[in-house]
Design an enzyme around this catalytic site. Structure first.
Site, PDB file in Angstrom:
ATOM      1  N   TYR A  24      -2.057  -0.396  10.525  1.00 15.88           N
ATOM      2  CA  TYR A  24      -2.319  -1.060   9.103  1.00 15.88           C
ATOM      3  C   TYR A  24      -1.004  -0.377   8.400  1.00 15.88           C
ATOM      4  O   TYR A  24      -0.314  -1.368   7.490  1.00 15.88           O
ATOM      5  CB  TYR A  24      -3.426  -0.180   8.173  1.00 15.88           C
ATOM      6  CG  TYR A  24      -3.640  -0.400   6.799  1.00 15.88           C
ATOM      7  CD1 TYR A  24      -3.973  -1.804   6.433  1.00 15.88           C
ATOM      8  CD2 TYR A  24      -3.118   0.493   5.782  1.00 15.88           C
ATOM      9  CE1 TYR A  24      -4.290  -2.035   5.078  1.00 15.88           C
ATOM     10  CE2 TYR A  24      -3.357   0.363   4.668  1.00 15.88           C
ATOM     11  CZ  TYR A  24      -3.845  -1.235   4.013  1.00 15.88           C
ATOM     12  OH  TYR A  24      -4.189  -1.308   2.728  1.00 15.88           O
ATOM     13  N   SER A  57       0.901  -1.238  -0.124  1.00 18.39           N
ATOM     14  CA  SER A  57       0.229  -0.024  -0.045  1.00 18.39           C
ATOM     15  C   SER A  57       0.847   1.330   0.140  1.00 18.39           C
ATOM     16  O   SER A  57       2.102   1.161   0.424  1.00 18.39           O
ATOM     17  CB  SER A  57      -0.782   0.116   1.561  1.00 18.39           C
ATOM     18  OG  SER A  57      -1.629   1.414   1.593  1.00 18.39           O
TER      19      SER A  57
HETATM   20  P1  NDP Z   1     -11.360  -5.780  -0.432  1.00 18.07           P
HETATM   21  O1  NDP Z   1     -11.969  -5.955   0.693  1.00 18.07           O
HETATM   22  O2  NDP Z   1     -12.387  -5.802  -1.819  1.00 18.07           O
HETATM   23  O3  NDP Z   1     -10.504  -7.294  -0.760  1.00 18.07           O
HETATM   24  C1  NDP Z   1     -10.097  -7.896   0.372  1.00 18.07           C
HETATM   25  C2  NDP Z   1      -9.680  -9.384  -0.316  1.00 18.07           C
HETATM   26  O4  NDP Z   1      -9.074 -10.124   0.841  1.00 18.07           O
HETATM   27  C3  NDP Z   1     -11.142  -9.927  -0.312  1.00 18.07           C
HETATM   28  O5  NDP Z   1     -11.147 -10.727  -1.374  1.00 18.07           O
HETATM   29  C4  NDP Z   1     -11.096 -10.799   1.149  1.00 18.07           C
HETATM   30  O6  NDP Z   1     -11.950 -11.935   0.881  1.00 18.07           O
HETATM   31  C5  NDP Z   1      -9.720 -11.125   1.282  1.00 18.07           C
HETATM   32  N1  NDP Z   1      -9.339 -11.515   2.625  1.00 18.07           N
HETATM   33  C6  NDP Z   1      -9.505 -10.639   3.555  1.00 18.07           C
HETATM   34  N2  NDP Z   1      -8.837 -11.174   4.847  1.00 18.07           N
HETATM   35  C7  NDP Z   1      -8.425 -12.818   4.322  1.00 18.07           C
HETATM   36  C8  NDP Z   1      -8.357 -13.775   4.930  1.00 18.07           C
HETATM   37  N3  NDP Z   1      -7.725 -13.772   6.204  1.00 18.07           N
HETATM   38  N4  NDP Z   1      -8.005 -14.913   4.212  1.00 18.07           N
HETATM   39  C9  NDP Z   1      -8.406 -14.909   2.908  1.00 18.07           C
HETATM   40  N5  NDP Z   1      -8.622 -13.823   2.200  1.00 18.07           N
HETATM   41  C10 NDP Z   1      -8.745 -12.841   2.978  1.00 18.07           C
HETATM   42  O7  NDP Z   1     -10.414  -4.650  -0.701  1.00 18.07           O
HETATM   43  P2  NDP Z   1      -9.163  -4.462  -1.737  1.00 18.07           P
HETATM   44  O8  NDP Z   1      -9.551  -5.099  -2.835  1.00 18.07           O
HETATM   45  O9  NDP Z   1      -9.047  -2.910  -1.416  1.00 18.07           O
HETATM   46  O10 NDP Z   1      -7.769  -4.966  -1.022  1.00 18.07           O
HETATM   47  C11 NDP Z   1      -7.057  -5.662  -1.837  1.00 18.07           C
HETATM   48  C12 NDP Z   1      -5.630  -5.591  -1.007  1.00 18.07           C
HETATM   49  O11 NDP Z   1      -5.349  -4.256  -1.514  1.00 18.07           O
HETATM   50  C13 NDP Z   1      -5.388  -5.420   0.374  1.00 18.07           C
HETATM   51  O12 NDP Z   1      -4.324  -5.946   0.940  1.00 18.07           O
HETATM   52  C14 NDP Z   1      -5.350  -3.993   0.778  1.00 18.07           C
HETATM   53  O13 NDP Z   1      -4.644  -3.557   2.106  1.00 18.07           O
HETATM   54  C15 NDP Z   1      -4.703  -3.630  -0.573  1.00 18.07           C
HETATM   55  N6  NDP Z   1      -4.781  -2.239  -0.629  1.00 18.07           N
HETATM   56  C16 NDP Z   1      -6.178  -1.398  -0.917  1.00 18.07           C
HETATM   57  C17 NDP Z   1      -6.236   0.050  -1.102  1.00 18.07           C
HETATM   58  C18 NDP Z   1      -7.365   0.573  -1.382  1.00 18.07           C
HETATM   59  O14 NDP Z   1      -7.536   1.659  -1.276  1.00 18.07           O
HETATM   60  N7  NDP Z   1      -8.360  -0.135  -1.735  1.00 18.07           N
HETATM   61  C19 NDP Z   1      -5.076   0.855  -1.211  1.00 18.07           C
HETATM   62  C20 NDP Z   1      -3.942   0.218  -0.768  1.00 18.07           C
HETATM   63  C21 NDP Z   1      -3.635  -1.313  -0.698  1.00 18.07           C
HETATM   64  P3  NDP Z   1     -12.883 -12.671   2.013  1.00 18.07           P
HETATM   65  O15 NDP Z   1     -13.523 -11.781   2.836  1.00 18.07           O
HETATM   66  O16 NDP Z   1     -13.936 -13.493   1.197  1.00 18.07           O
HETATM   67  O17 NDP Z   1     -11.596 -13.451   2.684  1.00 18.07           O
END
Ligand code: NDP
Length: 245
Positions: A155, A142
């Site tokens: 975070y 991030s």
């Molecule tokens: P979402 O919430 O849409 O996606 C997060 C994903 O992670 C989901 O598919 C969720 O699926 C999965 N997930 C969370 N915890 C677990 C776990 N313990 N085991 C398996 N899967 C897990 O958010 P984003 O797409 O935004 O996030 C994706 C990545 O990008 C993250 O790492 C986030 O920190 C990073 N990011 C996002 C930013 C933004 O502005 N959106 C900015 C910077 C970084 P499920 O709940 O089905 O398990």
């Protein structure tokens, strides 16, 4: 193998947001994608979306905090397609809050998902990549790994750990492996403003609505790192909306 077509790519956090967009994009480019996340219904919907348009996808219910689950994700790639070319470690949770709120379960979840989850992926895929004498790790951090903003310190700390672990892994990877860090800025996903303290979540959601870029911007960045010729390692990519400070 160069390019994207024909590659076997496993992704965590593929049930929504950046992971979903990346899986769809890579499958459109001819990759076999193996999707991991906890929500079975959402995973199945993404797999269905990809296969309905002629792509190759399968889903595995995975909690990245479990070593066994990551082993099953990698195992599904090997069973289904005989190899694993790329592991995209993207699962994450943005449960931000001020320290005084003492949301210690959220702190634990971010440490477990971002740090232990990443290590579980490395533990599952590295022996496979070594055996194949090829493979690529793509780890999603991030912009919070570069700039700490209150109240996001926990975070940001866990995402800084992702950055540090990725660089250390790259230094040890040798000539056969590639290791890429992708750091998104504000991206329009359901994960922004979900979890953490209600006030911090509302502020993130407000900023998301003002400045966020589409998840396709990150999918393209990940595809760029994967499509480079063998022997070329895109080590680090930061992508942010121009309006993000
Ligand atoms: P979402 O919430 O849409 O996606 C997060 C994903 O992670 C989901 O598919 C969720 O699926 C999965 N997930 C969370 N915890 C677990 C776990 N313990 N085991 C398996 N899967 C897990 O958010 P984003 O797409 O935004 O996030 C994706 C990545 O990008 C993250 O790492 C986030 O920190 C990073 N990011 C996002 C930013 C933004 O502005 N959106 C900015 C910077 C970084 P499920 O709940 O089905 O398990």
């Amino acid at each position: 193998m160069s390019g994207i077509g024909g590659k076997v790519i496993a992704l965590t956090g593929a049930s929504s947001g950046i992971g979903e967009a990346t899986a769809v994009h890579l499958a459109e480019r001819g990759a076999h994608v193996v999707l991991g996340a906890r929500r079975k219904d959402r995973l199945e919907a993404v797999v269905e979306r990809i296969t309905a348009s002629g792509g190759s996808a399968r889903g595995v219910v995975v909690d990245v905090t479990s070593r066994d689950d990551l082993a099953r994700l990698v195992g599904a790639a090997l069973e289904g397609f005989g190899r694993l070319d790329v592991l995209v470690s993207n699962a994450g949770t943005m449960a931000v809050s001020p320290f005084d709120d003492l949301r210690q379960d959220d702190w634990d979840a971010m440490v477990a998902t971002h740090i232990t989850g990443l290590l579980n992926g490395i533990g599952a895929a590295l022996p496979v990549f070594r055996r194949q004498r090829s493979g690529q790790f793509v780890n999603v951090a991030s912009t919070a790994a570069y700039v700490v903003k209150s109240p996001q310190a926990v975070y940001a700390a866990t995402k800084t750990a992702v950055k540090v672990l990725t660089e250390g892994l790259r230094q040890e990877s040798g000539p056969d492996l590639r290791v890429t860090l992708v750091s998104p800025g504000f991206t329009n996903t359901e994960g922004v403003g979900k979890g953490g303290s209600p006030e911090a979540a509302a502020e993130l959601a407000r900023q998301r609505d003002e400045i966020a870029m589409p998840p396709s911007a990150i999918a393209s960045a990940i595809a760029y790192a994967i499509e480079q010729p063998e022997g070329i390692d895109v080590s680090e990519i930061v992508v942010r909306p121009t309006v993000q400070a």
